[in-house]
Design a protein around this motif. Structure first.
Motif, PDB file in Angstrom:
ATOM      1  N   LEU A  77      81.890  21.928  62.237  1.00  0.00           N
ATOM      2  CA  LEU A  77      80.906  21.834  61.165  1.00  0.00           C
ATOM      3  C   LEU A  77      79.529  21.466  61.702  1.00  0.00           C
ATOM      4  N   VAL A  78      78.492  22.105  61.151  1.00  0.00           N
ATOM      5  CA  VAL A  78      77.104  21.747  61.447  1.00  0.00           C
ATOM      6  C   VAL A  78      76.416  21.432  60.122  1.00  0.00           C
ATOM      7  N   VAL A  79      75.818  20.260  60.037  1.00  0.00           N
ATOM      8  CA  VAL A  79      75.175  19.805  58.796  1.00  0.00           C
ATOM      9  C   VAL A  79      73.658  19.860  58.967  1.00  0.00           C
ATOM     10  N   ASN A  80      72.987  20.386  57.953  1.00  0.00           N
ATOM     11  CA  ASN A  80      71.528  20.470  57.932  1.00  0.00           C
ATOM     12  C   ASN A  80      70.974  19.813  56.682  1.00  0.00           C
ATOM     13  N   GLY A  81      69.693  19.451  56.762  1.00  0.00           N
ATOM     14  CA  GLY A  81      68.992  18.968  55.588  1.00  0.00           C
ATOM     15  C   GLY A  81      68.943  17.460  55.456  1.00  0.00           C
ATOM     16  N   PRO A  82      68.348  16.964  54.363  1.00  0.00           N
ATOM     17  CA  PRO A  82      68.132  15.521  54.172  1.00  0.00           C
ATOM     18  C   PRO A  82      69.409  14.691  54.138  1.00  0.00           C
ATOM     19  N   GLY A 116      67.954  31.299  54.634  1.00  0.00           N
ATOM     20  CA  GLY A 116      67.424  31.498  53.294  1.00  0.00           C
ATOM     21  C   GLY A 116      67.404  30.289  52.394  1.00  0.00           C
ATOM     22  N   PHE A 117      67.809  29.127  52.908  1.00  0.00           N
ATOM     23  CA  PHE A 117      67.760  27.906  52.108  1.00  0.00           C
ATOM     24  C   PHE A 117      66.404  27.228  52.271  1.00  0.00           C
ATOM     25  N   GLU A 118      66.095  26.319  51.356  1.00  0.00           N
ATOM     26  CA  GLU A 118      64.886  25.525  51.459  1.00  0.00           C
ATOM     27  C   GLU A 118      65.119  24.379  52.449  1.00  0.00           C
ATOM     28  N   ALA A 119      64.023  23.922  53.069  1.00  0.00           N
ATOM     29  CA  ALA A 119      64.151  22.792  53.996  1.00  0.00           C
ATOM     30  C   ALA A 119      64.691  21.559  53.296  1.00  0.00           C
ATOM     31  N   SER A 120      64.425  21.435  52.004  1.00  0.00           N
ATOM     32  CA  SER A 120      64.888  20.284  51.220  1.00  0.00           C
ATOM     33  C   SER A 120      66.350  20.389  50.815  1.00  0.00           C
TER      34      SER A 120
END
Length: 369
Positions: A117-122, A197-201
């Motif tokens: 798994l790789v997790v991105n974002g806040p 395609g996702f937002e940075a937030s």
């Protein structure tokens, strides 16, 4: 040693020992002790999401077993997750459900694959998920327990016990837990989820089916071409070649990412450079008996094998130069790890590319599937 047992909350230690031994006797563990779970404790996990506890997240048809939200969160609690990790665990299962191999039994295979798994974002900061030093190692509860929650559900829901339904010949340490964050803050490029395609937030989980993680020690150069060759040579090693084509995730430390970026290279430039270099001669492949493919499985084998057929390259203008990647999308790039040395890694992905354009699946945390 700074731990003082006397300062810990007073509990009935013998009852805890009994619970741990009971769980182990029921084979509800991965070999390590688990956290005892009560209905009242589970309620905190269910309260952290608005999903129906009976909603099915993942189904393996040939086992006739399904994973519900409730079962996913029971195993998250067993793994030592905090209740606040619940949305991440759910999103991880939704990403896994998009992967074709687990549903077909790859986690039972002698190959010994594991979810990664790789997790991105806040969400990384919110739950303290490590994306910098020692990303594959110990020390961070979110990384260790979110990855472990997936493994425990594999065991407890789908029955994937070693020596039973799990027939891995050797396996991988990733079978305990494999969950990292992308080091977005020290990356010279847009983060992986923004590329998709996702937002940075937004916060996302990306799921892969992997075989191993191989470290690339490259502290010797500031030349992007040399670094690309080092990665390519690691990917094209013959022992890693299973199918006609393979896939890989490059996990670059910030130092290596800067070598590329400072030379004006984008992620796409890195991908193209590595892709063009991942080739072997027909003679190299023949020397290890991997110069053809199986008619049935498209796994590599000797041209002398009765099930063999020529690989795709055989009918081209350069039949003696064999590309080992089907397309540039076989190479994916993220940045993770500390900015203290030139030590990156290649994650060997099991997913065949093609037939899938991308050898991974991604899911937004908190979104409906």
């Amino acid at each position: 040693m700074s731990m003082t047992i006397e300062s810990a909350p007073q509990v009935d230690v013998e009852r805890i020992h009994e619970a741990l031994e009971y769980y182990a006797a029921q084979e509800w563990t991965d070999g390590l002790p688990v956290v005892p779970v009560t209905e009242s404790y589970l309620a905190d996990f269910l309260a952290a999401t608005d999903r129906d506890p009976d909603e099915v997240l993942f189904h393996i048809a040939h086992l006739n077993r399904s994973l519900t939200v409730r079962l996913a969160l029971i195993n998250a609690a067993l793994a030592g997750c905090r209740p606040g990790y619940s949305p991440v665990v759910i999103a991880a299962w939704e990403a896994i459900a998009q992967e074709p191999h687990p549903a077909r039994g790859i986690w039972q295979s002698t190959t010994g694959t594991a979810p990664f798994l790789v997790v991105n974002g806040p969400i990384r900061e919110e739950i303290g998920l490590n994306s910098q030093g020692n990303i594959y190692g110990s020390g961070f509860r979110a990384n260790a327990t979110i990855g472990r929650a997936i493994r425990l559900a594999c065991i407890n829901v789908f029955g994937l016990h070693p020596h039973k339904l799990d027939q891995a010949t050797q396996g991988t340490p990733a079978k305990y837990s494999a969950c990292i964050g992308e080091n977005e803050e020290q990356s010279p490029w847009a983060p992986f989820h923004v590329d998709n395609g996702f937002e940075a937030s937004d916060s996302t989980v990306t799921a892969y089916v992997i075989r191993s993680v191989m470290h690339i020690e490259a502290r010797h150069t500031m030349e992007p071409e040399q670094l690309a060759e080092d990665f390519a040579d690691s990917i094209r090693r013959t022992g890693a070649l299973i199918h006609e084509y393979t896939s890989a995730l490059l996990v670059l430390v910030p130092e290596h990412a800067a070598v590329f970026a400072d030379a004006g290279w984008s992620k796409e430039d890195v991908r193209q450079a590595v892709f063009s270099r991942v080739v072997r001669s027909r003679a190299d492949l023949a020397a290890v008996g991997k110069d053809a493919i199986s008619r049935k499985s498209r796994w590599r084998l000797s041209a002398d094998h009765p099930d063999s057929m020529p690989d795709t390259t055989s009918g081209t203008d350069s039949p003696d130069v064999v590309p080992l990647l089907s397309a540039p999308t076989s190479i994916q790039v993220i940045v993770a790890g500390a900015n203290n040395a030139g030590v990156s890694s290649v994650v060997e992905i099991f997913t065949l590319n093609p037939p899938r354009l991308h050898p991974y699946s991604i899911s937004k945390i908190g979104a409906r599937s």
